[in-house]
Design an enzyme around this catalytic site. Structure first.
Site, mmCIF file in Angstrom:
data_model
loop_
_atom_site.group_PDB
_atom_site.id
_atom_site.type_symbol
_atom_site.label_atom_id
_atom_site.label_comp_id
_atom_site.label_asym_id
_atom_site.label_seq_id
_atom_site.Cartn_x
_atom_site.Cartn_y
_atom_site.Cartn_z
ATOM 1 N N SER A 125 0.832 -1.198 0.039
ATOM 2 C CA SER A 125 0.058 -0.081 -0.034
ATOM 3 C C SER A 125 0.845 1.297 -0.207
ATOM 4 O O SER A 125 2.031 1.122 0.500
ATOM 5 C CB SER A 125 -0.846 0.025 1.168
ATOM 6 O OG SER A 125 -1.365 1.109 1.488
ATOM 7 N N TYR A 149 -2.309 -0.982 10.829
ATOM 8 C CA TYR A 149 -2.433 -1.479 9.543
ATOM 9 C C TYR A 149 -1.125 -1.041 8.698
ATOM 10 O O TYR A 149 -0.662 -2.262 7.892
ATOM 11 C CB TYR A 149 -3.715 -0.838 8.905
ATOM 12 C CG TYR A 149 -3.887 -1.261 7.326
ATOM 13 C CD1 TYR A 149 -3.904 -2.280 6.795
ATOM 14 C CD2 TYR A 149 -3.647 0.316 6.484
ATOM 15 C CE1 TYR A 149 -4.002 -2.223 5.326
ATOM 16 C CE2 TYR A 149 -3.457 -0.162 5.282
ATOM 17 C CZ TYR A 149 -3.654 -1.342 4.592
ATOM 18 O OH TYR A 149 -3.739 -1.539 3.261
ATOM 19 N N LYS A 153 2.036 -3.727 6.795
ATOM 20 C CA LYS A 153 2.385 -3.800 5.261
ATOM 21 C C LYS A 153 3.898 -3.539 5.332
ATOM 22 O O LYS A 153 4.774 -4.190 4.595
ATOM 23 C CB LYS A 153 1.820 -2.764 4.741
ATOM 24 C CG LYS A 153 0.207 -2.925 4.391
ATOM 25 C CD LYS A 153 0.018 -4.183 3.587
ATOM 26 C CE LYS A 153 -1.530 -4.462 3.357
ATOM 27 N NZ LYS A 153 -1.827 -5.690 2.576
HETATM 28 N N1 UFG Z 1 -12.954 11.215 2.875
HETATM 29 C C1 UFG Z 1 -13.885 11.977 3.162
HETATM 30 N N2 UFG Z 1 -14.991 11.267 3.600
HETATM 31 C C2 UFG Z 1 -15.080 9.876 3.898
HETATM 32 C C3 UFG Z 1 -14.151 9.092 3.374
HETATM 33 C C4 UFG Z 1 -12.950 9.573 2.900
HETATM 34 O O1 UFG Z 1 -13.827 13.066 3.216
HETATM 35 O O2 UFG Z 1 -16.011 9.586 4.362
HETATM 36 C C5 UFG Z 1 -11.619 11.749 2.312
HETATM 37 C C6 UFG Z 1 -10.299 11.287 3.232
HETATM 38 O O3 UFG Z 1 -10.413 12.338 4.168
HETATM 39 C C7 UFG Z 1 -9.369 11.478 2.147
HETATM 40 C C8 UFG Z 1 -10.131 10.898 0.714
HETATM 41 O O4 UFG Z 1 -11.311 11.089 0.985
HETATM 42 O O5 UFG Z 1 -8.812 12.681 1.810
HETATM 43 C C9 UFG Z 1 -9.829 9.548 0.398
HETATM 44 O O6 UFG Z 1 -9.984 8.803 1.536
HETATM 45 P P1 UFG Z 1 -9.971 7.035 1.884
HETATM 46 O O7 UFG Z 1 -10.752 6.718 2.987
HETATM 47 O O8 UFG Z 1 -10.956 6.736 0.410
HETATM 48 O O9 UFG Z 1 -8.732 6.630 1.338
HETATM 49 P P2 UFG Z 1 -7.136 7.098 1.982
HETATM 50 O O10 UFG Z 1 -6.289 7.521 1.246
HETATM 51 O O11 UFG Z 1 -7.716 7.553 3.611
HETATM 52 O O12 UFG Z 1 -6.815 5.483 2.560
HETATM 53 C C10 UFG Z 1 -6.387 4.657 1.221
HETATM 54 C C11 UFG Z 1 -6.531 3.117 1.807
HETATM 55 C C12 UFG Z 1 -5.651 2.844 2.759
HETATM 56 C C13 UFG Z 1 -4.238 3.081 2.513
HETATM 57 C C14 UFG Z 1 -4.262 4.461 2.364
HETATM 58 C C15 UFG Z 1 -2.975 4.987 1.896
HETATM 59 O O13 UFG Z 1 -7.971 3.058 2.123
HETATM 60 O O14 UFG Z 1 -5.920 1.263 2.952
HETATM 61 O O15 UFG Z 1 -5.152 4.725 1.173
HETATM 62 O O16 UFG Z 1 -2.489 4.210 0.679
HETATM 63 F F1 UFG Z 1 -3.662 2.897 3.488
#
Ligand code: UFG
Length: 339
Positions: A125, A149, A153
């Site tokens: 990841s 998590y 990784k």
């Molecule tokens: N976000 C919101 N509202 C939500 C969910 C997410 O505003 O309900 C925002 C987050 O703050 C972020 C973006 O949308 O700015 C993407 O969020 P995600 O949760 O979809 O993805 P992340 O980048 O936080 O996490 C992903 C994977 C993880 C991994 C990470 C880094 O889900 O497993 O990328 O690679 F660790």
């Protein structure tokens, strides 16, 4: 035709990889404990490809059951995805995360060694780049983690480096995923999170079908063009095809190696960009409120994908609009997911 074991093959990313493998004529064996997936996935894969993977409901921690699968099938390679993946939850139940992800991988590696299967594609990841590296992320950057998590990784990548350096029969590809979204264009397989989605796209699609009232956007005051978080979204079909390229390279090369590759689009979109692209694709209004930042989130990150382009001959070909169209097509046809 090769025989490929896919651990976690019933999940969102795994199911798309199985479809790509079957379409290329490979035999697919799935090992999955179904803790975050549904058996209906097998029928759907069959509907898309006209072929059925061989499925074992086996937990990687069960060494005896896993050995029986290896005894029965002569594997050419393993694509290892099976893992717990909720960042927030990993801080609440770290022991489960270390046990499932790290111990599960150790059991798998031990069994692979016993049956002399040394070709491995590992599902890593972008989270392994931690919080201190500049963007875009390049594969040679130092690794770190900000939550259990992510640490699993990093640990597994370290373990794989150690076993490769100790025994040159290993041949390993570490694929660092950025933000996979979208779904197969058939709408037959897609992301089906249990409970309240943690990730952005499934939350948006559930708002679109009326299952959730509104999206909370976590933070509107980041130092990004519109103040919302920026990520590197990649269509899950492009991601699946990256695995096939990595696999081809492992099988074709006479020199064994361990190499990491970023699988991303190489550019960032903000949360608001994704919301408007989705509204355009679906014709639905997505209500949202801007709330406080989510703990542990970074303002912005995206991949440098030069290495995957050059060494794997892989690049994404699906746009953010297609990611949104396909995510919507899946959710519209399966408002309750697989159940
Ligand atoms: N976000 C919101 N509202 C939500 C969910 C997410 O505003 O309900 C925002 C987050 O703050 C972020 C973006 O949308 O700015 C993407 O969020 P995600 O949760 O979809 O993805 P992340 O980048 O936080 O996490 C992903 C994977 C993880 C991994 C990470 C880094 O889900 O497993 O990328 O690679 F660790």
């Amino acid at each position: 035709m090769k025989t490929i074991l896919v651990t976690g093959g019933m999940g969102f990313i795994g199911s798309h990889i199985c479809v790509s493998l079957l379409e290329q004529g490979h035999q697919v064996i799935i090992v999955d404990n179904l803790c975050n997936s549904n058996k209906e996935v097998l029928n759907r894969i069959n509907q898309i490809t006209g072929k059925a993977p061989i499925f074992y409901s086996v937990d990687l921690l069960n060494e005896e059951a896993l050995s029986a699968v290896f005894k029965r099938h002569n594997m050419d390679a393993v694509i290892h995805l099976a893992a717990l993946k909720a960042v927030g939850k990993s801080s609440q139940i770290p022991l489960s995360y270390y046990h499932n992800n790290v111990s599960g991988s150790l059991v798998l590696l031990k069994v692979m060694e016993k049956y002399e299967v040394f070709n491995l594609v590992f599902s890593s990841s972008a989270t392994v780049y931690g919080a201190k590296n500049p963007i875009p992320y390049v594969e040679h950057f130092p690794l770190s983690a900000t939550n259990p998590y992510g640490r699993t990784k990093v640990m597994i990548e370290d373990i794989l480096q150690d076993i490769f350096h100790a025994d040159s029969r290993w041949n390993i590809s570490l694929l660092r995923y950025f933000n996979p979204i979208g779904a197969h264009p058939s709408g037959l397989i897609g992301e089906d999170p249990k409970g309240i989605p943690n990730n952005l796209m499934p939350f948006i699609t559930q708002v679109a079908v009326g299952q959730r009232d509104r999206l909370s956007i976590f933070g509107g005051d980041y130092p990004t063009p519109d103040g919302t978080g920026v990520r590197d979204y990649i269509h899950v079909v492009d991601l699946a095809l990256g695995h096939l390229k990595a696999l081809e390279k492992l099988m074709a090369s006479s020199v064994k190696s361990i190499s990491a590759y970023n699988l991303g689009a190489g550019k960032g979109y903000s949360v608001l960009n994704v919301v408007s692209a989705f509204e355009k694709a679906s014709g639905k209004e997505i209500k949202y409120s801007i709330t406080s930042r989510r703990e542990g989130d970074l303002a912005e990150f995206f991949a440098d994908v030069t290495k995957a382009n050059n060494e794997l001959g892989w690049q994404v070909s699906r746009s953010l609009d297609e990611m949104c169209e396909d995510a919507w097509n899946w959710q519209r046809k399966n408002p309750e997911g697989y159940s």
